[in-house]
Design a protein around this motif. Structure first.
Motif, PDB file in Angstrom:
ATOM      1  N   LEU A 200     -22.695  46.984 -11.436  1.00 35.82           N
ATOM      2  CA  LEU A 200     -21.350  47.160 -11.124  1.00 35.82           C
ATOM      3  C   LEU A 200     -20.477  45.603 -10.829  1.00 35.82           C
ATOM      4  N   VAL A 201     -21.291  44.874 -10.497  1.00 37.15           N
ATOM      5  CA  VAL A 201     -20.584  43.429  -9.897  1.00 37.15           C
ATOM      6  C   VAL A 201     -19.796  42.366 -11.419  1.00 37.15           C
ATOM      7  N   TRP A 202     -19.806  43.202 -12.623  1.00 38.19           N
ATOM      8  CA  TRP A 202     -19.234  42.418 -13.927  1.00 38.19           C
ATOM      9  C   TRP A 202     -18.187  42.931 -14.310  1.00 38.19           C
ATOM     10  N   SER A 203     -17.999  44.272 -13.167  1.00 41.02           N
ATOM     11  CA  SER A 203     -16.933  44.630 -13.714  1.00 41.02           C
ATOM     12  C   SER A 203     -15.871  44.845 -15.098  1.00 41.02           C
ATOM     13  N   SER A 204     -16.675  45.517 -15.636  1.00 39.84           N
ATOM     14  CA  SER A 204     -16.732  45.939 -16.262  1.00 39.84           C
ATOM     15  C   SER A 204     -17.309  46.616 -17.185  1.00 39.84           C
ATOM     16  N   TYR A 205     -15.787  48.071 -17.222  1.00 42.09           N
ATOM     17  CA  TYR A 205     -16.539  49.346 -18.004  1.00 42.09           C
ATOM     18  C   TYR A 205     -17.403  49.537 -19.052  1.00 42.09           C
ATOM     19  N   ILE A 206     -17.167  48.951 -20.133  1.00 42.23           N
ATOM     20  CA  ILE A 206     -17.655  48.677 -21.569  1.00 42.23           C
ATOM     21  C   ILE A 206     -19.234  48.439 -21.432  1.00 42.23           C
ATOM     22  N   GLU A 207     -19.494  46.610 -19.973  1.00 37.27           N
ATOM     23  CA  GLU A 207     -20.893  46.523 -19.573  1.00 37.27           C
ATOM     24  C   GLU A 207     -21.770  47.632 -18.973  1.00 37.27           C
ATOM     25  N   ILE A 208     -20.942  48.117 -17.929  1.00 36.67           N
ATOM     26  CA  ILE A 208     -21.575  49.511 -17.376  1.00 36.67           C
ATOM     27  C   ILE A 208     -22.190  50.492 -17.846  1.00 36.67           C
ATOM     28  N   ALA A 209     -22.065  50.580 -19.384  1.00 37.62           N
ATOM     29  CA  ALA A 209     -22.036  51.660 -19.851  1.00 37.62           C
ATOM     30  C   ALA A 209     -23.297  51.611 -20.511  1.00 37.62           C
ATOM     31  N   PHE A 210     -22.803  50.146 -20.834  1.00 38.44           N
ATOM     32  CA  PHE A 210     -24.139  49.577 -21.695  1.00 38.44           C
ATOM     33  C   PHE A 210     -25.118  49.026 -21.003  1.00 38.44           C
ATOM     34  N   VAL A 211     -25.282  49.180 -19.863  1.00 42.36           N
ATOM     35  CA  VAL A 211     -26.548  48.474 -19.031  1.00 42.36           C
ATOM     36  C   VAL A 211     -26.908  49.808 -18.463  1.00 42.36           C
ATOM     37  N   PHE A 212     -26.035  51.326 -18.231  1.00 41.74           N
ATOM     38  CA  PHE A 212     -26.114  52.730 -18.552  1.00 41.74           C
ATOM     39  C   PHE A 212     -27.407  53.180 -19.799  1.00 41.74           C
ATOM     40  N   LEU A 213     -26.755  52.647 -20.469  1.00 42.90           N
ATOM     41  CA  LEU A 213     -27.914  53.533 -21.843  1.00 42.90           C
ATOM     42  C   LEU A 213     -29.201  52.151 -22.347  1.00 42.90           C
ATOM     43  N   ILE A 214     -28.746  51.275 -21.476  1.00 44.24           N
ATOM     44  CA  ILE A 214     -30.096  49.897 -21.662  1.00 44.24           C
ATOM     45  C   ILE A 214     -31.202  51.219 -20.537  1.00 44.24           C
ATOM     46  N   GLY A 215     -30.872  51.251 -19.721  1.00 43.70           N
ATOM     47  CA  GLY A 215     -31.665  51.326 -18.565  1.00 43.70           C
ATOM     48  C   GLY A 215     -32.210  53.062 -18.721  1.00 43.70           C
ATOM     49  N   ILE A 216     -31.728  53.966 -19.614  1.00 49.17           N
ATOM     50  CA  ILE A 216     -32.378  55.128 -19.867  1.00 49.17           C
ATOM     51  C   ILE A 216     -33.550  54.783 -21.042  1.00 49.17           C
ATOM     52  N   LEU A 217     -32.805  53.869 -22.477  1.00 49.93           N
ATOM     53  CA  LEU A 217     -33.721  53.357 -22.820  1.00 49.93           C
ATOM     54  C   LEU A 217     -35.051  52.940 -22.442  1.00 49.93           C
ATOM     55  N   PHE A 218     -35.048  52.067 -21.743  1.00 46.09           N
ATOM     56  CA  PHE A 218     -35.963  51.506 -20.259  1.00 46.09           C
ATOM     57  C   PHE A 218     -37.118  51.938 -19.511  1.00 46.09           C
ATOM     58  N   SER A 219     -36.393  53.409 -19.544  1.00 49.28           N
ATOM     59  CA  SER A 219     -36.756  54.663 -18.973  1.00 49.28           C
ATOM     60  C   SER A 219     -37.994  55.651 -19.640  1.00 49.28           C
ATOM     61  N   PHE A 220     -37.715  55.354 -20.987  1.00 47.70           N
ATOM     62  CA  PHE A 220     -37.767  56.416 -22.237  1.00 47.70           C
ATOM     63  C   PHE A 220     -39.730  55.276 -22.478  1.00 47.70           C
ATOM     64  N   ILE A 221     -38.655  53.911 -22.873  1.00 45.29           N
ATOM     65  CA  ILE A 221     -39.643  53.335 -23.349  1.00 45.29           C
ATOM     66  C   ILE A 221     -40.741  53.137 -22.541  1.00 45.29           C
ATOM     67  N   TYR A 222     -40.737  53.117 -21.565  1.00 46.56           N
ATOM     68  CA  TYR A 222     -41.751  52.817 -20.203  1.00 46.56           C
ATOM     69  C   TYR A 222     -42.197  54.309 -19.795  1.00 46.56           C
ATOM     70  N   LEU A 223     -41.671  55.625 -20.323  1.00 49.62           N
ATOM     71  CA  LEU A 223     -42.384  57.049 -20.421  1.00 49.62           C
ATOM     72  C   LEU A 223     -43.550  57.291 -21.632  1.00 49.62           C
ATOM     73  N   LYS A 224     -43.420  56.387 -22.585  1.00 44.97           N
ATOM     74  CA  LYS A 224     -44.118  56.348 -23.870  1.00 44.97           C
ATOM     75  C   LYS A 224     -45.404  55.408 -23.764  1.00 44.97           C
ATOM     76  N   THR A 225     -44.500  54.342 -23.447  1.00 45.14           N
ATOM     77  CA  THR A 225     -45.319  53.139 -23.395  1.00 45.14           C
ATOM     78  C   THR A 225     -46.985  53.046 -21.745  1.00 45.14           C
ATOM     79  N   LYS A 226     -46.127  53.870 -20.848  1.00 42.68           N
ATOM     80  CA  LYS A 226     -46.540  53.493 -19.875  1.00 42.68           C
ATOM     81  C   LYS A 226     -47.148  52.467 -19.042  1.00 42.68           C
ATOM     82  N   ASN A 227     -46.561  51.900 -20.035  1.00 47.82           N
ATOM     83  CA  ASN A 227     -46.999  49.717 -19.850  1.00 47.82           C
ATOM     84  C   ASN A 227     -45.105  49.300 -19.046  1.00 47.82           C
TER      85      ASN A 227
END
Length: 255
Positions: A200-227
């Motif tokens: 939230l330090v970026w104080s940008s709603y678009i950036e926070i939404a992007f980070v949240f979606l990127i985090g979801i992507l990271f989590s699924f890639i992590y689950l898939k690759t286990k790496n």
């Protein structure tokens, strides 16, 4: 929903309030709020009878305020990002390693292994693409003015590897692994709400939404690759292109 889940959701909400206070209201007030979070977790760990998974998750979450305490209280605000980033993140990484050491996890379980490393080039390319999108959202100022071996090397180590690996070790390696046995289906959502909150330090709603979606992507890639190394490489690549490469090239769709 049992009491442990309710308590963990409350902690996540308190983190959100603390970060909003820190970034949008007043830094000192935000730090006091973070102090309340830490105190609440300590009281819960000492006086509440709860599962080992919950205790480990609380221990991991309790580390998050450290990055704000260190970044605000140490005399480093005037330092360049090349010096400030490693000081803050390496200080932050020490308690992360301590929690990991005393947890039920080992390095193989969190994904530090050779299997899947053939995806390394794909991770860099994906990071470059995502970094380009984020560059058009944030339009960060240049950290360096030209491509030199020193600038590129320092950028890779300080801005990319340190931040990418430390954050992924914390959020995917610890928080996601600890929370999956507690929240079952909702642990990815829980992990990335906290992940987005700490941006939230970026104080940008678009950036926070992007980070949240990127985090979801990271989590699924992590689950898939286990790496964890692959996910960390994507994260590091995003940071490197976002803060070092694209600002110098000036390639952008909107800025």
């Amino acid at each position: 929903m049992n009491d442990e889940k309710i308590g963990l959701i409350l902690i996540a909400l308190l983190l959100l309030v603390s970060e909003i206070s820190y970034t949008m209201i007043d830094i000192s007030f935000g730090l006091y709020c973070y102090g309340v979070v830490v105190a609440g977790i300590i009281i819960s760990l000492i006086f509440t009878d709860q599962s080992r998974n919950t205790n480990q998750l609380l221990q991991a979450i309790m580390i998050l305020p450290v990055i704000r305490f260190v970044g605000s209280c140490m005399p480093i605000r005037e330092l360049s990002p090349f010096l400030r980033v490693p000081i803050v993140y390496l200080t932050f990484f020490i308690p992360v390693l301590i929690v990991f050491y005393y947890s039920d996890l080992d390095s193989f379980q969190i994904g530090i292994k050779k299997k899947g490393l053939y995806l390394f080039p794909v991770a860099i390319i994906l990071g470059a693409i995502l970094g380009f999108i984020e560059y058009n959202i944030l339009a960060p100022e240049r950290m360096v003015n030209e491509f030199t071996f020193e600038n590129i090397f320092i950028g890779i180590v300080n801005i990319a590897i340190i931040t990418g690996f430390v954050e992924e070790f914390m959020f995917r390696g610890l928080i996601q692994n600890f929370s999956k046995n507690i929240f079952k289906k909702g642990y990815i959502l829980y992990t990335n709400i906290i992940f987005a909150t700490m941006h939230l330090v970026w104080s940008s709603y678009i950036e926070i939404a992007f980070v949240f979606l990127i985090g979801i992507l990271f989590s699924f890639i992590y689950l898939k690759t286990k790496n964890l190394i692959i996910v960390s490489t994507i994260h590091a690549s995003i940071n490197f292109f976002l803060y070092i490469i694209y600002p110098i090239l000036g390639v952008s769709l909107f800025v």
